[in-house]
Design an enzyme around this catalytic site. Structure first.
Site, PDB file in Angstrom:
ATOM      1  N   ASP A  36       0.769  -1.331   0.169  1.00  0.00           N
ATOM      2  CA  ASP A  36      -0.131   0.092  -0.108  1.00  0.00           C
ATOM      3  C   ASP A  36       0.905   1.288  -0.069  1.00  0.00           C
ATOM      4  OD1 ASP A  36      -2.288  -1.272   0.235  1.00  0.00           O
ATOM      5  OD2 ASP A  36      -2.802  -1.144   2.019  1.00  0.00           O
ATOM      6  N   LYS A  58      -3.163   3.725  -2.823  1.00  0.00           N
ATOM      7  CA  LYS A  58      -4.851   4.513  -2.975  1.00  0.00           C
ATOM      8  C   LYS A  58      -4.551   5.533  -2.108  1.00  0.00           C
ATOM      9  CE  LYS A  58      -7.598   1.145  -1.768  1.00  0.00           C
ATOM     10  NZ  LYS A  58      -7.031  -0.197  -1.614  1.00  0.00           N
ATOM     11  N   MET A 173      -8.814   8.637   8.963  1.00  0.00           N
ATOM     12  CA  MET A 173      -9.283   8.709   7.458  1.00  0.00           C
ATOM     13  C   MET A 173     -10.309   9.895   7.757  1.00  0.00           C
ATOM     14  SD  MET A 173      -9.884   5.097   5.718  1.00  0.00           S
ATOM     15  CE  MET A 173     -10.682   4.567   7.141  1.00  0.00           C
TER      16      MET A 173
END
Length: 507
Positions: A36, A58, A173
């Protein structure tokens, strides 16, 4: 059915030193690593040279690889490799979407294992001096997502319960919805003076923290341009304690330093710089290659008992000597009759790993000091002296020893050459220098200077305000001959000495 095993490994939150021992071991064994964007790419240096590495980075609003594609990639690579590491930032199963990938493995009949990692919420708090639990004030922690799945028909978050939660709220997030999170909590009764903190790029040399309250944290973050990736902490613990922010107190915190050694040397240098808070920018400028198989060197190694002194001028010389001896079915016993001198402490430490203590290390780690002090220690006339070093080592040491009457044999056990560079790496370093994103460039030998100049215009360094750091007088002389005066030359000619000089210069 494939006989591959997929290992879901938590990479930790950013600092490569925070990966688990098991995770590191699996990376070393992996045939393929799918990683990632939040997994520190420095961890890939643990991989085998022939391991396939695939980025599936991402970011919110910038999805380069979508989740179904990652799922399909795992199944595809399981047909090609046996040992696959799926490297995920933080802990793989805490807001890491591992469940979707593991379901894919189950459906495809693939074996898998999960290796937990240090989650970003806990690490961000601790690297910022925030204690999520405190037996006097905070007895509970809640981890929550600040951004739920797109298209989800309803929220799973009980905002009333979160508002009344008497502990530390940690949102992952959450930057895109920070104002909404704060307003919703306040609307549900959370006092607007509740302490809040946001930690960006936690555990790395670009870590930043903004503190405020539920009422103003969103505005303060906007003013400071705080963006993802970041962790949001709300609750009494977010106020932290005085003096608790230990990480950003490191002496070289935030300094961006180009290192120009070989890959192995750079890795060790990078670890030392990271330990004092700096961000190493890695330029593997040179390669260290074996040269011990040439006839003259082989003859010297076969006849070590004939020498009175054996001199090592670098750790590389020690390593290549003992590797050559191992191929010859010999070991440290061949040095039984010779005395050994090392030019510096690091070289002597490397020798010690092979079970030998140097008989002599000069007070200054230079060829001049080695020859002068060795001659003061012992009369060298007619003494047989063997140098085991590089093909490009300067002649000042053998000349000085010969002037003292020594019978000198100069045997090259390794050679140095400039490493072929990727255009992308060079372009990125040049761009960072031009944009003022580099604080210093370090040089540990003349060969690193020449390798760097071969691809980075020397005029760029002359015109910039970047500090030039030299390991010692010989390297400094080469730099000055090209019109670059180093800002400092290490008085102790090691990477540790360079770090000490930079610390004194910048603090």
């Amino acid at each position: 059915m494939s006989d591959a095993t997929i290992y879901f490994v938590g990479a930790g939150p950013g600092d490569p030193g925070l990966i688990t021992v098991k995770g590191k071991r699996l990376l070393e064994q992996a045939d393929c690593v799918i990683y990632d964007g939040l997994a520190n790419s420095a961890l890939l240096s643990d991989c085998k040279g022939d391991a396939e590495t695939i980025s599936v980075a991402k970011r919110s609003g910038h999805h380069s690889v979508k989740q179904p594609e990652i799922n399909a990639l795992i199944v595809e690579k399981a047909k090609q490799h046996q040992h696959i590491v799926r490297l995920k930032g933080g802990d793989p199963c805490l807001f890491g979407r591992a469940v979707e990938e593991i379901k894919t493995c189950i459906e495809a009949g693939l074996a898998f294992e999960i290796v937990p990692g240090i989650t970003a919420g806990a690490a961000a708090a601790e690297y910022a001096g925030i204690f999520l639990t405190d037996r006097d004030h905070t007895s509970a922690v809640c981890f929550a997502t600040g951004r739920e799945a797109e298209g989800k028909p309803h929220t799973d978050l009980n905002w009333n319960a979160l508002a009344s939660f008497n502990g530390s709220l940690v949102f992952y997030m959450g930057m895109g919805n920070l104002e909404t999170i704060c307003q919703t909590l306040a609307a549900q009764g959370k006092p607007i003076d509740t302490p809040a903190a946001v930690i960006q790029q936690a555990t790395g040399p670009r870590q930043r923290m903004v503190k405020g309250t539920l009422a103003d944290i969103a505005r303060l973050c906007e003013a400071e341009n705080i963006a993802a990736p970041a962790i949001v902490i709300i609750g009494a613990s977010a106020a932290g304690i005085e003096g608790g922010d230990w990480f950003t107190a490191h002496p070289l915190f935030g300094k961006r330093i180009v290192i120009t050694r070989d890959a192995k040397g750079n890795r060790l240098f990078a670890e030392k710089l990271s330990a004092v808070g700096a961000e190493p920018i890695v330029f593997d400028g040179i390669e260290i290659l074996d040269n011990s198989q040439n006839e003259a060197t082989q003859a010297a190694l076969e006849n070590l008992s004939a020498y009175d002194w054996v001199l090592f001028t670098s750790a590389n010389g020690v390593t290549h000597t003992f590797e050559a001896l191992a191929e010859m079915k010999k070991d440290a016993r061949v040095f039984a009759t010779a005395k050994i001198a090392c030019i510096g402490r690091q070289t002597a430490d490397k020798l010690q790993t092979y079970g030998i203590t140097a008989d002599f290390v000069p007070s200054a780690f230079t060829s001049v000091a080695l020859a002068k002090e060795l001659a003061e220690l012992e009369r060298l006339k007619h003494k047989k002296i063997l140098l085991l070093r590089s093909t490009i080592a300067p002649k000042d040491l053998p000349d000085a020893l010969s002037d003292c009457g020594g019978d000198v044999t100069d045997a090259a056990v390794y050679r140095v050459r400039a490493k072929e560079q990727s255009g992308d790496i060079v372009d990125e370093i040049i761009a960072q220098i031009k944009d003022g994103q580099v604080d210093a460039v370090t040089f540990t030998s003349g060969s690193t200077v020449e390798a760097f100049w071969h691809v980075v215009p020397i005029e760029l360094l002359r015109e910039s305000k970047i500090d030039i750091i030299s390991i010692g007088p010989a390297t400094t002389a080469l730099l000055e001959a090209a019109g670059l005066k180093p800002n400092c030359t290490a008085s102790v000619h090691t990477v540790d000495g360079m770090i000490e000089e930079m610390t004194e210069m910048w603090t």
